[in-house]
Motif scaffolding. Structure first.
Motif, PDB file in Angstrom:
ATOM      1  N   THR A 170       2.799   3.003   9.764  1.00 21.30           N
ATOM      2  CA  THR A 170       4.239   3.205   9.902  1.00 21.30           C
ATOM      3  C   THR A 170       4.789   2.071  10.754  1.00 21.30           C
ATOM      4  N   LEU A 171       5.847   1.400  10.280  1.00 23.32           N
ATOM      5  CA  LEU A 171       6.400   0.273  11.018  1.00 23.32           C
ATOM      6  C   LEU A 171       7.895   0.155  10.764  1.00 23.32           C
ATOM      7  N   ILE A 172       8.550  -0.632  11.635  1.00 23.66           N
ATOM      8  CA  ILE A 172       9.996  -0.825  11.549  1.00 23.66           C
ATOM      9  C   ILE A 172      10.298  -1.949  10.561  1.00 23.66           C
ATOM     10  N   ALA A 173      11.359  -1.768   9.786  1.00 24.86           N
ATOM     11  CA  ALA A 173      11.776  -2.785   8.823  1.00 24.86           C
ATOM     12  C   ALA A 173      11.949  -4.133   9.508  1.00 24.86           C
ATOM     13  N   GLY A 174      11.495  -5.191   8.813  1.00 28.23           N
ATOM     14  CA  GLY A 174      11.576  -6.538   9.348  1.00 28.23           C
ATOM     15  C   GLY A 174      10.291  -7.050   9.938  1.00 28.23           C
ATOM     16  N   ASN A 175       9.356  -6.141  10.239  1.00 26.91           N
ATOM     17  CA  ASN A 175       8.071  -6.539  10.791  1.00 26.91           C
ATOM     18  C   ASN A 175       7.084  -6.905   9.686  1.00 26.91           C
ATOM     19  N   ILE A 210       2.386  -8.966   4.150  1.00 33.71           N
ATOM     20  CA  ILE A 210       3.779  -9.095   3.714  1.00 33.71           C
ATOM     21  C   ILE A 210       4.576  -9.436   4.967  1.00 33.71           C
ATOM     22  N   PRO A 211       5.075 -10.683   5.089  1.00 38.12           N
ATOM     23  CA  PRO A 211       5.663 -11.130   6.358  1.00 38.12           C
ATOM     24  C   PRO A 211       6.813 -10.272   6.855  1.00 38.12           C
ATOM     25  N   GLN A 212       7.696  -9.816   5.964  1.00 38.67           N
ATOM     26  CA  GLN A 212       8.822  -8.975   6.357  1.00 38.67           C
ATOM     27  C   GLN A 212       8.940  -7.816   5.381  1.00 38.67           C
ATOM     28  N   VAL A 213       8.818  -6.607   5.888  1.00 35.45           N
ATOM     29  CA  VAL A 213       8.909  -5.435   5.019  1.00 35.45           C
ATOM     30  C   VAL A 213      10.245  -4.728   5.220  1.00 35.45           C
ATOM     31  N   VAL A 241       8.020   2.534   5.972  1.00 34.93           N
ATOM     32  CA  VAL A 241       8.866   1.553   6.644  1.00 34.93           C
ATOM     33  C   VAL A 241      10.148   2.255   7.078  1.00 34.93           C
ATOM     34  N   GLU A 242      10.382   2.286   8.376  1.00 33.36           N
ATOM     35  CA  GLU A 242      11.554   2.973   8.925  1.00 33.36           C
ATOM     36  C   GLU A 242      12.614   1.958   9.310  1.00 33.36           C
ATOM     37  N   PRO A 253      20.808  -3.234   7.775  1.00 34.86           N
ATOM     38  CA  PRO A 253      19.393  -2.863   7.776  1.00 34.86           C
ATOM     39  C   PRO A 253      18.498  -3.852   7.063  1.00 34.86           C
ATOM     40  N   GLN A 254      19.083  -4.765   6.255  1.00 37.53           N
ATOM     41  CA  GLN A 254      18.265  -5.746   5.538  1.00 37.53           C
ATOM     42  C   GLN A 254      17.858  -6.907   6.434  1.00 37.53           C
TER      43      GLN A 254
END
Length: 446
Positions: A170-175, A210-213, A241-242, A253-254
């Motif tokens: 589980t990870l934050i968007a952009g990571n 994947i560099p940015q999710v 992805v949160e 959010p993008q």
């Protein structure tokens, strides 16, 4: 534990009484495998025992340890082949462990683990096999120990086997997303990743990066390993992805947002332009600053709303470290729009508090950040009766290929929609008809 494990089992903690001293035999080969050469730690050696075994004959048992000590056992084999053994451990779950190390990986059991079977294929080459029983500092139970029995090495090539599965994440968007399973077996070995059951183009490495999710990357991931002797599929890794609360407050959010860790901007709903929420700078002492920023791929168009309330402290905006504008004092919501140049571009907003005192709310606000990248289109062509165009996509957007049969009309008909993932995607019309057909690519937010 400092070392990651291929396998972890949780067993109820059971109190262990002291073991009775029984006759010992020094030949570890008889206990384990006489065809292999064995060495053990000289200060705290493994020994042959007859009271606790898997084959009802004899087994190797670790030394009895105090807190902070370890006892190891080693042998060497030449691959390709397969190593198999039975092992067990009796120790406190949080303070003791039995580890097996090979191929730069570590398999671990702890707590009250009964006899368990392990089978691992090994590639060509020399391999040092090591079993280590250890106790962490701070705890001691008399009678804790580890056992090893029936070690067998069978030469020959083997199909792949996953000895470390890809883990749920589980990870934050952009990571960055990293899934790193480990497959043992004979080489050469190839890999192919799948997402929600569909092949991931270009994902052919053992480790998936994947560099940015973003939220569209949430789902089920698996990898298939192949060699000349067989194929195996990993367990499923479930990825969630949160959305970042700060990104949601900014209506962006993008984008992946960063802020000063010691004086971070925070999402809040008391002051906003859209009536929902916005980002606000941190409370500051004199001569401190609070910054927030993101990175975009240009060219494109950026717009945002900002506001400040201070005695003269400024809220500034910079592109690639070059200040573009600032506001200070008491300024209500204002909109700004900028053309972003081609290439990777850093955007930064900074609220700086000087040493001249305080007035107003001593803060800056940012809301409704919108970035629209210009579609980078290459190769529009008609070949073998099919129209195609390639678009460099950006995460957070959808790309729609539309057409109409006359430039005078306004009725654009959508043909195909692809989600942006940072790669070059192809949009095509497989069967264009009519004497004329006009195309365009339209961006929409996901």
């Amino acid at each position: 534990m400092a070392t990651s494990s291929w396998l972890r089992r949780v067993f109820p903690l059971v109190a262990v009484s002291a073991l009775l001293a029984l006759p010992l035999h020094a030949d570890l080969g008889d206990a384990l495998n006489p065809q292999l050469s064995w060495t053990t730690s000289p200060e705290r050696p493994w020994v042959e025992v007859f009271d606790i075994t898997h084959d009802d004959e004899s087994a190797a048992r670790s030394a009895f340890l105090s807190a902070g000590q370890s006892s190891w056992l080693r042998t060497t084999v030449n691959g390709p082949g397969r190593i198999e053994f039975w092992w067990k451990v009796s120790t406190d779950f949080d303070f003791g462990y039995l580890r097996f190390s090979v191929l730069g990986q570590t398999l671990e059991i702890n707590g009250e683990a009964e006899w368990d079977f392990v089978s691992i294929p090994l590639p060509a080459g020399q391999h040092v096999l090591e079993w280590t029983y250890g106790k962490l500092p701070g705890f001691f139970m008399i009678g804790d120990a580890a056992w090893l029995d029936e070690v067998a090495f069978t030469p020959g090539d083997n199909p792949p086997k996953f000895v470390r599965e890809p883990a749920d994440t589980t990870l934050i968007a952009g990571n960055e997303l990293v899934l790193s399973p480990f497959a043992a077996g004979s080489q050469p070995m190839t890999f192919q990743w799948y997402f929600n059951g569909q092949l991931l183009p270009g994902a052919t490495q053992a480790v998936l990066r994947i560099p940015q999710v973003f939220t569209n990357h949430s789902g089920a991931y698996q990898v298939v390993a192949r060699n000349a002797w067989g194929t195996t599929t990993s367990a499923t890794a479930h990825v969630v992805v949160e959305l970042d609360p700060l990104a949601l407050a900014l209506n962006a959010p993008q984008l992946y947002w960063e802020t000063t860790p010691f004086a971070p901007w925070e999402p809040q709903s008391l002051t906003s332009h859209d009536g929902n929420s916005a980002a606000q700078s941190a409370p500051l002492f004199d001569n401190e600053a609070s910054a927030i920023g993101t990175t975009v791929e240009g060219p494109g168009v950026l717009s945002f709303w900002w506001k400040v309330s201070s005695d003269g402290d400024a809220l500034s905006f910079a592109i690639n470290n070059v200040e573009q504008d600032f506001i200070f004092g008491e300024v209500d919501w204002e909109k700004r729009t900028y053309a972003i140049p081609p290439g990777r571009t850093v955007l930064e907003w900074v609220y700086i508090k000087d040493g001249a005192g305080s007035a107003g709310e001593d803060a800056g606000w940012l809301d409704e950040v919108t970035y629209t990248p210009a579609p980078y289109i290459t190769g529009p062509r008609l070949q073998q009766g099919q129209f195609g165009v390639q678009v460099r996509t950006q995460p957070g957007f959808q790309y729609v290929l539309e057409y109409q049969n006359s430039l005078r009309g306004t009725n654009w008909v959508p043909l195909v929609t692809v989600p942006g993932d940072g790669t070059l995607r192809t949009l095509s019309d497989p069967a264009p008809v009519g004497p004329h057909r006009f195309y365009r690519v339209r961006l929409t937010s996901q």
